[in-house]
Design a protein around this motif. Structure first.
Motif, PDB file in Angstrom:
ATOM      1  N   GLY A   7      34.418  28.423  42.505  1.00 26.05           N
ATOM      2  CA  GLY A   7      35.460  29.050  42.883  1.00 26.05           C
ATOM      3  C   GLY A   7      35.809  30.559  42.578  1.00 26.05           C
ATOM      4  O   GLY A   7      35.096  31.094  41.450  1.00 26.05           O
ATOM      5  N   ALA A   8      36.578  31.383  43.286  1.00 29.76           N
ATOM      6  CA  ALA A   8      36.792  32.720  43.324  1.00 29.76           C
ATOM      7  C   ALA A   8      37.311  32.853  41.719  1.00 29.76           C
ATOM      8  O   ALA A   8      38.020  31.975  41.083  1.00 29.76           O
ATOM      9  CB  ALA A   8      37.499  33.368  44.192  1.00 29.76           C
ATOM     10  N   PRO A   9      37.043  34.133  41.337  1.00 33.34           N
ATOM     11  CA  PRO A   9      38.018  34.454  39.847  1.00 33.34           C
ATOM     12  C   PRO A   9      39.619  34.166  40.254  1.00 33.34           C
ATOM     13  O   PRO A   9      39.909  34.690  41.296  1.00 33.34           O
ATOM     14  CB  PRO A   9      37.617  36.024  39.663  1.00 33.34           C
ATOM     15  CG  PRO A   9      36.392  36.196  40.608  1.00 33.34           C
ATOM     16  CD  PRO A   9      36.294  35.450  41.686  1.00 33.34           C
ATOM     17  N   GLY A  10      40.259  33.625  39.422  1.00 31.57           N
ATOM     18  CA  GLY A  10      41.519  33.403  39.482  1.00 31.57           C
ATOM     19  C   GLY A  10      41.718  32.137  40.493  1.00 31.57           C
ATOM     20  O   GLY A  10      42.908  31.993  40.540  1.00 31.57           O
ATOM     21  N   ILE A 120      45.230  34.204  44.822  1.00 34.73           N
ATOM     22  CA  ILE A 120      44.184  34.927  43.879  1.00 34.73           C
ATOM     23  C   ILE A 120      44.675  36.202  43.354  1.00 34.73           C
ATOM     24  O   ILE A 120      44.702  36.413  42.072  1.00 34.73           O
ATOM     25  CB  ILE A 120      42.771  34.992  44.380  1.00 34.73           C
ATOM     26  CG1 ILE A 120      42.472  33.454  45.111  1.00 34.73           C
ATOM     27  CG2 ILE A 120      41.936  35.671  43.666  1.00 34.73           C
ATOM     28  CD1 ILE A 120      41.083  32.813  44.431  1.00 34.73           C
ATOM     29  N   LEU A 121      45.047  37.111  44.078  1.00 31.23           N
ATOM     30  CA  LEU A 121      45.332  38.607  43.631  1.00 31.23           C
ATOM     31  C   LEU A 121      46.536  38.391  42.897  1.00 31.23           C
ATOM     32  O   LEU A 121      46.271  39.137  41.806  1.00 31.23           O
ATOM     33  CB  LEU A 121      45.572  39.228  44.961  1.00 31.23           C
ATOM     34  CG  LEU A 121      44.030  39.939  45.576  1.00 31.23           C
ATOM     35  CD1 LEU A 121      44.626  40.868  46.863  1.00 31.23           C
ATOM     36  CD2 LEU A 121      43.685  40.797  44.642  1.00 31.23           C
ATOM     37  N   ASP A 122      47.323  37.663  43.193  1.00 38.36           N
ATOM     38  CA  ASP A 122      48.736  37.712  42.548  1.00 38.36           C
ATOM     39  C   ASP A 122      48.530  36.925  41.264  1.00 38.36           C
ATOM     40  O   ASP A 122      48.825  37.455  40.113  1.00 38.36           O
ATOM     41  CB  ASP A 122      49.797  36.959  43.288  1.00 38.36           C
ATOM     42  CG  ASP A 122      50.969  36.922  42.773  1.00 38.36           C
ATOM     43  OD1 ASP A 122      51.532  38.037  42.299  1.00 38.36           O
ATOM     44  OD2 ASP A 122      51.741  35.727  42.203  1.00 38.36           O
ATOM     45  N   ALA A 163      40.041  43.372  29.590  1.00 42.57           N
ATOM     46  CA  ALA A 163      39.478  44.698  30.050  1.00 42.57           C
ATOM     47  C   ALA A 163      39.022  44.690  31.615  1.00 42.57           C
ATOM     48  O   ALA A 163      39.008  45.331  32.284  1.00 42.57           O
ATOM     49  CB  ALA A 163      38.337  45.101  29.372  1.00 42.57           C
ATOM     50  N   ASP A 164      38.557  43.141  31.946  1.00 41.99           N
ATOM     51  CA  ASP A 164      38.127  43.057  33.405  1.00 41.99           C
ATOM     52  C   ASP A 164      39.278  42.706  34.189  1.00 41.99           C
ATOM     53  O   ASP A 164      39.171  42.353  35.400  1.00 41.99           O
ATOM     54  CB  ASP A 164      36.793  42.161  33.392  1.00 41.99           C
ATOM     55  CG  ASP A 164      37.161  40.808  32.919  1.00 41.99           C
ATOM     56  OD1 ASP A 164      38.434  40.401  32.457  1.00 41.99           O
ATOM     57  OD2 ASP A 164      36.498  39.790  33.191  1.00 41.99           O
ATOM     58  N   GLU A 165      40.528  42.845  33.769  1.00 46.27           N
ATOM     59  CA  GLU A 165      41.720  42.487  34.531  1.00 46.27           C
ATOM     60  C   GLU A 165      42.323  43.534  34.976  1.00 46.27           C
ATOM     61  O   GLU A 165      43.559  43.331  35.419  1.00 46.27           O
ATOM     62  CB  GLU A 165      42.241  41.250  33.937  1.00 46.27           C
ATOM     63  CG  GLU A 165      41.705  40.056  34.183  1.00 46.27           C
ATOM     64  CD  GLU A 165      42.269  38.846  33.739  1.00 46.27           C
ATOM     65  OE1 GLU A 165      43.270  38.793  33.061  1.00 46.27           O
ATOM     66  OE2 GLU A 165      41.690  37.632  34.154  1.00 46.27           O
ATOM     67  N   THR A 166      42.093  44.714  35.091  1.00 50.48           N
ATOM     68  CA  THR A 166      42.566  45.967  35.396  1.00 50.48           C
ATOM     69  C   THR A 166      42.374  45.704  37.162  1.00 50.48           C
ATOM     70  O   THR A 166      41.490  45.101  37.567  1.00 50.48           O
ATOM     71  CB  THR A 166      42.105  47.469  35.209  1.00 50.48           C
ATOM     72  OG1 THR A 166      40.521  47.228  35.410  1.00 50.48           O
ATOM     73  CG2 THR A 166      42.043  47.459  33.489  1.00 50.48           C
ATOM     74  N   GLU A 167      43.134  46.655  38.010  1.00 51.04           N
ATOM     75  CA  GLU A 167      43.229  46.301  39.216  1.00 51.04           C
ATOM     76  C   GLU A 167      41.812  46.774  39.661  1.00 51.04           C
ATOM     77  O   GLU A 167      41.157  46.103  40.885  1.00 51.04           O
ATOM     78  CB  GLU A 167      44.172  47.272  39.794  1.00 51.04           C
ATOM     79  CG  GLU A 167      44.731  46.623  41.428  1.00 51.04           C
ATOM     80  CD  GLU A 167      45.938  47.590  41.635  1.00 51.04           C
ATOM     81  OE1 GLU A 167      47.045  47.351  40.831  1.00 51.04           O
ATOM     82  OE2 GLU A 167      45.844  47.813  42.967  1.00 51.04           O
ATOM     83  N   GLU A 168      41.234  47.696  39.140  1.00 57.59           N
ATOM     84  CA  GLU A 168      39.935  48.313  39.465  1.00 57.59           C
ATOM     85  C   GLU A 168      38.599  47.119  39.450  1.00 57.59           C
ATOM     86  O   GLU A 168      38.128  46.911  40.351  1.00 57.59           O
ATOM     87  CB  GLU A 168      39.647  49.516  38.842  1.00 57.59           C
ATOM     88  CG  GLU A 168      38.560  50.375  39.661  1.00 57.59           C
ATOM     89  CD  GLU A 168      38.041  51.589  38.655  1.00 57.59           C
ATOM     90  OE1 GLU A 168      38.735  51.813  37.759  1.00 57.59           O
ATOM     91  OE2 GLU A 168      37.103  52.198  39.049  1.00 57.59           O
ATOM     92  N   THR A 171      39.117  44.116  41.627  1.00 55.93           N
ATOM     93  CA  THR A 171      38.722  44.497  43.193  1.00 55.93           C
ATOM     94  C   THR A 171      37.128  44.180  43.211  1.00 55.93           C
ATOM     95  O   THR A 171      36.641  43.464  43.853  1.00 55.93           O
ATOM     96  CB  THR A 171      38.911  45.697  43.597  1.00 55.93           C
ATOM     97  OG1 THR A 171      40.315  46.028  43.502  1.00 55.93           O
ATOM     98  CG2 THR A 171      38.567  46.135  45.073  1.00 55.93           C
ATOM     99  N   HIS A 172      36.457  44.650  41.949  1.00 56.49           N
ATOM    100  CA  HIS A 172      34.930  44.800  41.986  1.00 56.49           C
ATOM    101  C   HIS A 172      34.636  43.269  41.718  1.00 56.49           C
ATOM    102  O   HIS A 172      33.665  42.719  42.402  1.00 56.49           O
ATOM    103  CB  HIS A 172      34.524  45.709  40.876  1.00 56.49           C
ATOM    104  CG  HIS A 172      33.304  45.897  40.741  1.00 56.49           C
ATOM    105  ND1 HIS A 172      32.580  46.550  41.532  1.00 56.49           N
ATOM    106  CD2 HIS A 172      32.184  45.435  40.184  1.00 56.49           C
ATOM    107  CE1 HIS A 172      31.246  46.715  41.582  1.00 56.49           C
ATOM    108  NE2 HIS A 172      31.061  45.734  40.552  1.00 56.49           N
ATOM    109  N   ARG A 173      35.391  42.492  40.815  1.00 57.42           N
ATOM    110  CA  ARG A 173      34.913  40.907  40.703  1.00 57.42           C
ATOM    111  C   ARG A 173      35.065  40.479  42.028  1.00 57.42           C
ATOM    112  O   ARG A 173      34.188  39.323  42.173  1.00 57.42           O
ATOM    113  CB  ARG A 173      35.843  40.415  39.590  1.00 57.42           C
ATOM    114  CG  ARG A 173      35.171  40.853  38.419  1.00 57.42           C
ATOM    115  CD  ARG A 173      36.434  40.503  37.176  1.00 57.42           C
ATOM    116  NE  ARG A 173      36.944  39.165  36.990  1.00 57.42           N
ATOM    117  CZ  ARG A 173      38.030  38.678  36.781  1.00 57.42           C
ATOM    118  NH1 ARG A 173      39.269  39.698  36.450  1.00 57.42           N
ATOM    119  NH2 ARG A 173      38.201  37.491  36.504  1.00 57.42           N
TER     120      ARG A 173
END
Ligand code: ADP
Ligand code: ZN
Length: 217
Positions: A7-10, A120-122, A163-168, A171-173
């Protein structure tokens, strides 16, 4: 049970894995958790993994395979396991197949958690995590906020944004997921062991997975 959660992140792999583990005593094996603990300890593995993780990139396959081989050989895996966040690439999936054959372990199936992209994004942008490596309770500023002082209600450590949950990084993940991990859906479908679950509520997904497992036994 011996399953892989895709499954995707989130998508809620961590939550679903924990509930499944509570249901039958199978161990939850999260490569993300193992890697974050290694970073915290600043072990050799952790130092190699850190930069990749903070950018939202995958950790190199050979590092992950080394770690997973050790993990799957531990005694507690005999009760069953739920792989959460592994494999993440076709290379890892192929290496896992060889490893499981060698250890005479057969998977029950691969559960693919399908969640719409806006959900997911939310979830990812509102997610917060307890900073205590032994706790890592997951919060959500909308649906499950931490205590009023921003502390974990389980252990009292500060609840933070990873640290890997900033918007940038998010998007990359997601890009990394589409490019490297989504092809595993086709891979396991071809192997004949894939089952997709539309997953909006973890509790319901867990029931559906247990139900599916029961019917296959
Ligand atoms: P999420 O599923 O929300 O992206 P995880 O906790 O599973 O979060 O993973 C966090 C990070 O750890 C990933 O972005 C990646 O850098 C690294 N990671 C975890 N599992 C793997 C894996 N199987 N292969 C390579 N990198 C991994
Ligand atoms: Zn905590």
């Amino acid at each position: 049970m011996r399953i892989i959660l895709l499954g995707a992140p989130g998508a809620g792999k961590g939550t679903v894995a924990k509930l499944l583990s509570d249901a039958d005593g199978s161990v939850q094996i999260s490569t993300g958790d193992i890697l974050r603990a290694a970073v915290k300890e600043q072990s050799v593995l952790g130092r190699e993994a850190q930069g990749h993780m903070e950018r939202g990139d995958l950790v190199p396959d050979d590092l992950v395979m080394e770690l997973m081989e050790d993990r799957l050989k531990k005694d507690d895996c005999r009760a069953g396991f739920i792989l959460d966040g592994f494999p993440r690439t076709i290379t890892q999936a192929e290496a896992l197949k060889i490893l499981l054959d060698r250890l005479h372990i057969e998977l029950d199936f691969v559960a693919n958690l399908d969640v719409p992209r806006d959900v997911i994004l939310d979830r990812l942008t509102t997610r917060r995590t307890c900073s205590n490596p032994d706790c890592q309770e997951i919060y959500n500023i909308k649906s499950k906020p931490p205590g009023s002082d921003g502390k974990c209600s389980k252990c009292g450590f500060p609840v933070v944004q990873r640290a890997d949950e900033t918007e940038e990084a998010i998007t990359h993940r997601l890009l990394t997921y589409n490019e490297k991990t989504a092809p595993l859906i086709g891979y396991y479908d071809k192997e004949g062991i894939l089952k997709t679950f539309l997953s909006l509520e973890s509790g319901k997904t867990v029931e559906a997975i247990l139900d599916f497992l029961g019917k296959r036994q």
